[in-house]
Design a protein around this motif. Structure first.
Motif, PDB file in Angstrom:
ATOM      1  N   GLU A   1       0.797  -1.224   0.000  1.00 13.98           N
ATOM      2  CA  GLU A   1       0.000   0.000   0.000  1.00 13.98           C
ATOM      3  C   GLU A   1       0.834   1.281   0.000  1.00 13.98           C
ATOM      4  N   LEU A   2       1.872   1.362   0.811  1.00 14.10           N
ATOM      5  CA  LEU A   2       2.668   2.601   0.840  1.00 14.10           C
ATOM      6  C   LEU A   2       3.327   2.869  -0.503  1.00 14.10           C
ATOM      7  N   SER A   3       3.888   1.852  -1.112  1.00 11.05           N
ATOM      8  CA  SER A   3       4.508   2.007  -2.431  1.00 11.05           C
ATOM      9  C   SER A   3       3.455   2.306  -3.493  1.00 11.05           C
ATOM     10  N   ARG A   4       2.308   1.661  -3.391  1.00  6.95           N
ATOM     11  CA  ARG A   4       1.220   1.883  -4.346  1.00  6.95           C
ATOM     12  C   ARG A   4       0.749   3.333  -4.293  1.00  6.95           C
ATOM     13  N   LEU A   5       0.570   3.855  -3.085  1.00  8.53           N
ATOM     14  CA  LEU A   5       0.120   5.247  -2.939  1.00  8.53           C
ATOM     15  C   LEU A   5       1.184   6.235  -3.423  1.00  8.53           C
ATOM     16  N   LYS A   6       2.443   5.927  -3.171  1.00  4.60           N
ATOM     17  CA  LYS A   6       3.524   6.794  -3.659  1.00  4.60           C
ATOM     18  C   LYS A   6       3.504   6.841  -5.184  1.00  4.60           C
ATOM     19  N   TYR A   7       3.351   5.684  -5.801  1.00  6.39           N
ATOM     20  CA  TYR A   7       3.277   5.628  -7.259  1.00  6.39           C
ATOM     21  C   TYR A   7       2.040   6.377  -7.766  1.00  6.39           C
ATOM     22  N   LEU A   8       0.904   6.119  -7.142  1.00  6.29           N
ATOM     23  CA  LEU A   8      -0.336   6.794  -7.542  1.00  6.29           C
ATOM     24  C   LEU A   8      -0.160   8.313  -7.493  1.00  6.29           C
ATOM     25  N   ASN A   9       0.416   8.811  -6.429  1.00  2.90           N
ATOM     26  CA  ASN A   9       0.632  10.262  -6.313  1.00  2.90           C
ATOM     27  C   ASN A   9       1.589  10.781  -7.374  1.00  2.90           C
ATOM     28  N   SER A  10       2.552   9.973  -7.784  1.00  2.00           N
ATOM     29  CA  SER A  10       3.499  10.400  -8.825  1.00  2.00           C
ATOM     30  C   SER A  10       2.808  10.586 -10.179  1.00  2.00           C
TER      31      SER A  10
ATOM     32  N   ALA B   1     -11.686  -4.887  -5.382  1.00  2.00           N
ATOM     33  CA  ALA B   1     -11.286  -5.304  -6.732  1.00  2.00           C
ATOM     34  C   ALA B   1      -9.795  -5.142  -6.985  1.00  2.00           C
ATOM     35  N   ILE B   2      -9.163  -4.108  -6.394  1.00  2.00           N
ATOM     36  CA  ILE B   2      -7.730  -3.885  -6.657  1.00  2.00           C
ATOM     37  C   ILE B   2      -6.844  -4.926  -5.988  1.00  2.00           C
ATOM     38  N   LEU B   3      -7.405  -5.760  -5.167  1.00  2.00           N
ATOM     39  CA  LEU B   3      -6.614  -6.793  -4.488  1.00  2.00           C
ATOM     40  C   LEU B   3      -6.306  -7.983  -5.388  1.00  2.00           C
ATOM     41  N   GLY B   4      -7.091  -8.155  -6.443  1.00  2.00           N
ATOM     42  CA  GLY B   4      -6.902  -9.309  -7.317  1.00  2.00           C
ATOM     43  C   GLY B   4      -6.302  -8.925  -8.653  1.00  2.00           C
ATOM     44  N   ASP B   5      -6.112  -9.930  -9.491  1.00  4.32           N
ATOM     45  CA  ASP B   5      -5.543  -9.707 -10.819  1.00  4.32           C
ATOM     46  C   ASP B   5      -6.575  -9.820 -11.932  1.00  4.32           C
TER      47      ASP B   5
ATOM     48  N   GLY C   1     -15.705  -5.236 -11.633  1.00  8.14           N
ATOM     49  CA  GLY C   1     -14.608  -4.289 -11.739  1.00  8.14           C
ATOM     50  C   GLY C   1     -13.295  -4.975 -12.072  1.00  8.14           C
ATOM     51  N   VAL C   2     -12.551  -4.360 -12.995  1.00 11.87           N
ATOM     52  CA  VAL C   2     -11.247  -4.871 -13.401  1.00 11.87           C
ATOM     53  C   VAL C   2     -10.176  -3.945 -12.834  1.00 11.87           C
ATOM     54  N   PRO C   3      -9.183  -4.494 -12.137  1.00 13.51           N
ATOM     55  CA  PRO C   3      -8.101  -3.642 -11.638  1.00 13.51           C
ATOM     56  C   PRO C   3      -7.335  -2.986 -12.791  1.00 13.51           C
ATOM     57  N   LEU C   4      -7.009  -1.715 -12.613  1.00 11.63           N
ATOM     58  CA  LEU C   4      -6.164  -0.998 -13.571  1.00 11.63           C
ATOM     59  C   LEU C   4      -4.722  -1.204 -13.123  1.00 11.63           C
ATOM     60  N   LYS C   5      -4.077  -2.205 -13.706  1.00 10.07           N
ATOM     61  CA  LYS C   5      -2.711  -2.569 -13.324  1.00 10.07           C
ATOM     62  C   LYS C   5      -1.744  -1.882 -14.277  1.00 10.07           C
ATOM     63  N   MET C   6      -0.981  -0.954 -13.729  1.00 13.69           N
ATOM     64  CA  MET C   6      -0.049  -0.173 -14.526  1.00 13.69           C
ATOM     65  C   MET C   6       1.202  -1.005 -14.841  1.00 13.69           C
TER      66      MET C   6
ATOM     67  N   SER D   1       4.063  -0.536 -13.954  1.00  8.66           N
ATOM     68  CA  SER D   1       4.851  -0.649 -12.722  1.00  8.66           C
ATOM     69  C   SER D   1       4.416  -1.865 -11.894  1.00  8.66           C
ATOM     70  N   GLY D   2       3.243  -2.400 -12.197  1.00 10.04           N
ATOM     71  CA  GLY D   2       2.691  -3.507 -11.424  1.00 10.04           C
ATOM     72  C   GLY D   2       1.682  -3.049 -10.385  1.00 10.04           C
ATOM     73  N   PHE D   3       1.619  -1.746 -10.123  1.00 10.11           N
ATOM     74  CA  PHE D   3       0.687  -1.228  -9.123  1.00 10.11           C
ATOM     75  C   PHE D   3      -0.723  -1.127  -9.696  1.00 10.11           C
ATOM     76  N   LYS D   4      -1.690  -1.484  -8.876  1.00  9.02           N
ATOM     77  CA  LYS D   4      -3.106  -1.374  -9.255  1.00  9.02           C
ATOM     78  C   LYS D   4      -3.635  -0.095  -8.623  1.00  9.02           C
ATOM     79  N   ILE D   5      -3.989   0.859  -9.483  1.00 11.89           N
ATOM     80  CA  ILE D   5      -4.357   2.182  -8.985  1.00 11.89           C
ATOM     81  C   ILE D   5      -5.864   2.381  -8.859  1.00 11.89           C
ATOM     82  N   GLY D   6      -6.652   1.512  -9.444  1.00 13.33           N
ATOM     83  CA  GLY D   6      -8.101   1.656  -9.408  1.00 13.33           C
ATOM     84  C   GLY D   6      -8.748   0.605 -10.279  1.00 13.33           C
ATOM     85  N   THR D   7      -9.932   0.928 -10.791  1.00 15.56           N
ATOM     86  CA  THR D   7     -10.669  -0.042 -11.593  1.00 15.56           C
ATOM     87  C   THR D   7     -11.445   0.627 -12.719  1.00 15.56           C
ATOM     88  N   LEU D   8     -11.785  -0.183 -13.690  1.00 12.49           N
ATOM     89  CA  LEU D   8     -12.895   0.104 -14.586  1.00 12.49           C
ATOM     90  C   LEU D   8     -14.010  -0.785 -14.060  1.00 12.49           C
TER      91      LEU D   8
END
Length: 167
Positions: free
Chosen positions: A10-19, A80-84, A115-120, A122-129
């Motif tokens: 989560e901490l790395s995911r949020l850092k990436y999301l903010n970037s 939804a962001i917890l899965g692939d 909902g489908v995870p939006l996996k960037m 980078s590998g981080f899932k930032i949200g969903t469609l």
């Protein structure tokens, strides 16, 4: 109601999301087209591109919903962001994780969610469609495949826009 668990990264995911500098930005015509297409294709009243930050899910693009965000602790997208793969709840009233959720029992009246995870890259899932209906419905494997292809188009669009902002 079951609150969505916090991802291990989560901490790395949020850092990436903010970037990405994506949160609380103006609408995007390319993303809006995909959201509108998803709503029409699946014949649902609501389709969203939802970005999950620390406290909320914020809607970058939306069809059929007035709200611009909802708390993360009641969000379906937080789960939804917890899965692939596509996260599906065919009937929220029959699912103990969601049957007493305010988004189910209140005015929004969610009965179906996919909902489908939006996996960037980078590998981080930032949200969903995600697509939402106020009626329970079945969701087939081929439906999930189509929604996943639309989500990959969103990721590609977001990645391209992020690269342009870095230049």
């Amino acid at each position: 109601m079951q609150k969505p668990p916090t991802p291990n990264n989560e901490l790395s995911r949020l850092k990436y999301l903010n970037s990405l500098q994506l949160l609380d930005t103006e609408g995007d015509i390319d993303l809006d087209r995909i959201t509108q297409f998803a709503a029409k294709l699946f014949c649902v009243p609501v389709a969203l591109i939802s970005i999950v930050d620390e406290e909320r899910q914020w809607f970058k693009s939306k069809v059929g919903l007035e709200a611009t965000q909802t708390p993360r602790d009641i969000s379906f997208c937080g789960h939804a962001i917890l899965g692939d793969s596509t996260f599906v709840v065919e009937n929220t009233l029959l699912d103990e994780r969601f049957s007493d959720n305010p988004l189910v029992t209140g005015e929004v009246s969610i009965r179906f969610y996919a909902g489908v995870p939006l996996k960037m890259l980078s590998g981080f899932k930032i949200g969903t469609l995600c697509i939402i209906d106020n009626q329970p419905r079945e969701f087939r494997k081929q439906d999930a495949e189509i929604l996943e292809k639309l989500a990959s188009k969103i990721v590609k669009t977001l990645e391209e826009k992020h690269v342009r902002t870095l230049k």
